[in-house]
Design a protein around this motif. Structure first.
Motif: not given
Length: 474
Positions: A52, A68, A71, A318
């Protein structure tokens, strides 16, 4: 006290993860990853990666930057359990981004729950569009930290948060490295590998794909390669055998660009479509975890993957959510409110609640009056149509005036109620600032520091649990 973390799933499907092939990460790439458990796992042998990324923001940037990262961590853990091979979450710090207006500020909830925007400094419009790794924090960093201290309420966690922020936002540090360091501090024990994509060594590793991409042109006629020129980071267009920088008009030959790649590779960078291609070339990437905007434009990079000979990664939206503090949750519960109630213009919700407080007999009388006006004027309009149709507009104007008078009575009654409900109005304003600041989702405005200073890093553990549930459903 945090009452709850509410998941708000992004309305888009996740792509299917490819089989992938574990491989070693190049030493130049590893050298640009901040030291910690994430880098150690990347260096240990053949691995897969979940990636990410985001441009740096002041004091860790908006909440979704942290979301993010969490995730990527949760998805990597799930895939590793399923496949039995090392899967490392990687965060690409886009320090060569030049959007200073996005990176120069942080928004927090103040002592009384009001929005406070802390700005490092402004960049003059005519100034070169320098990448963030060339923007020093400067002397303004200490002023911004003082403003943050003043804005945040005094809690048992605030001094610790300010302490670790001060170690990264030193005057001589650049904004990209400061942002990378702050995120790394929060996430390193979760195994996140924070990759400084703006680092010269990282750019050297990426340069073969950057140079190859010079042969590609996007539908808008521009190159996916960006160059730092006289006016800062700039797009390229091809003109015969040369490349021209869009803003400055500087002209460069391929030989000159190859020399830049060899001597000062940090001057070259991918645009948003080329970046995921470079990322998948440098890391054995199974999936990129991104936000709604990224999920829309990433498919447009497909031709670049094909032409550069890089296997594409899957695109996974996400985790998204809202932190609901106990003080806010009490207001929601008491008045039966949801997030959707705060999505309208400020004042709309307050008016709706005040209207509900009108005495029932009075509210019914006002409704009956409106209905009577409508009914009487409808009858008059029909008769006027038969006698003199040219007077229809006069009738409608009188009808509108009568209804406006009725509405004005109700409006002033509601305004009077709102004045007597000062506490409620204040509570709703604070709830709106916390849930939908400036009418936008909480995660796109407020910084994580706003909540970490109030509740400590146990906040991340609460979010972890929700993100793990999200990862399990993919």
């Amino acid at each position: 006290m945090i009452s709850r973390i509410l998941s708000t799933p992004l309305p888009m499907a996740a792509g299917k993860l490819p089989a992938g092939k574990p491989r070693r990460v190049h030493p130049d790439v590893l050298a640009s990853v901040l030291p910690g458990p994430g880098r150690e796992r990347l260096a240990a042998g053949e691995v897969l990666a979940i990636t990410t990324g985001q441009q740096p923001g002041l004091f860790t940037g908006p909440l979704y930057t942290v979301y993010k990262a969490l995730s990527a961590v949760a998805l990597a853990q799930r895939v590793e359990r399923e496949r039995g091979v090392p899967v490392v979450p990687v965060f690409w710090v886009a320090g060569d981004d030049h959007d200073f207006a996005e990176a120069n500020h942080a928004v927090v909830l103040g002592r009384d729950g009001e929005l406070v925007t802390i700005v490092l400094r402004e960049r003059p419009h005519e100034a070169p569009q320098l990448p963030l790794f060339r923007e020093l924090c400067g002397k303004e960093a200490s002023i911004a930290l003082q403003a943050l201290d003043t804005a945040l309420p005094d809690t048992e966690f605030k001094s610790d948060v300010l302490g670790w922020l001060e170690t990264f936002y030193e005057p001589e540090f650049n904004l990209a490295d400061a942002g990378a360091g702050a995120l790394h501090y929060l996430m390193q024990q979760r195994g996140l590998a924070v990759f400084r994509a703006h680092d010269r060594i990282a750019k050297r590793a990426a340069s073969p794909w950057i140079l190859k991409a010079l042969d590609e042109m996007l539908p808008d006629g521009m190159s996916p390669v960006m160059v730092e020129g006289r006016l800062g980071r700039d797009r390229l267009r091809k003109d015969g055998n040369e490349f021209v920088l869009r803003r400055s008009g500087e002209r460069l030959t391929r030989v000159q660009l190859e020399k830049i790649a060899a001597d000062t590779p940090e001057r070259l960078s991918p645009n948003v479509l080329l970046r995921p291609v470079i990322e998948a070339a440098l890391f054995p990437t199974l999936a990129y975890v991104g936000g709604p905007g990224e999920m829309e434009y990433l498919p447009e990079a497909a031709p670049l993957f094909k032409s550069l000979g890089v296997a594409p990664q899957a695109h996974v939206p996400r985790w998204s959510g809202v932190i609901i503090e106990a003080r806010v949750d009490k207001v929601l519960t008491k008045h039966g409110l949801t997030l959707a109630d705060f999505a309208g213009q400020p004042g709309t919700l307050e008016t709706r609640i005040a209207k509900a407080e009108l005495p029932p007999d009075l509210a019914e009388s006002l409704k009956a009056l409106r209905d009577e006006v409508e009914s009487r004027f409808a009858r008059i309009s029909g008769e006027v149509q038969q006698l003199d149709p040219t007077l229809e507009r006069t009738v409608q104007s009188a009808r509108n005036a009568a209804l406006a008078g009725t509405n004005e009575i109700e409006k002033k009654l509601v305004a009077s109620l709102k004045r007597t409900q000062g506490t409620l109005v204040s509570q709703l304003a604070r709830a709106r600032a916390a849930l939908m600041p400036d009418g936008k989702p909480q995660e796109r405005v407020l910084t994580s520091v706003s909540f970490l200073a109030r509740y400590g890093e146990t906040l991340l553990e609460q979010i972890d649990a929700e993100v793990a549930r999200w990862a399990a459903t993919l």
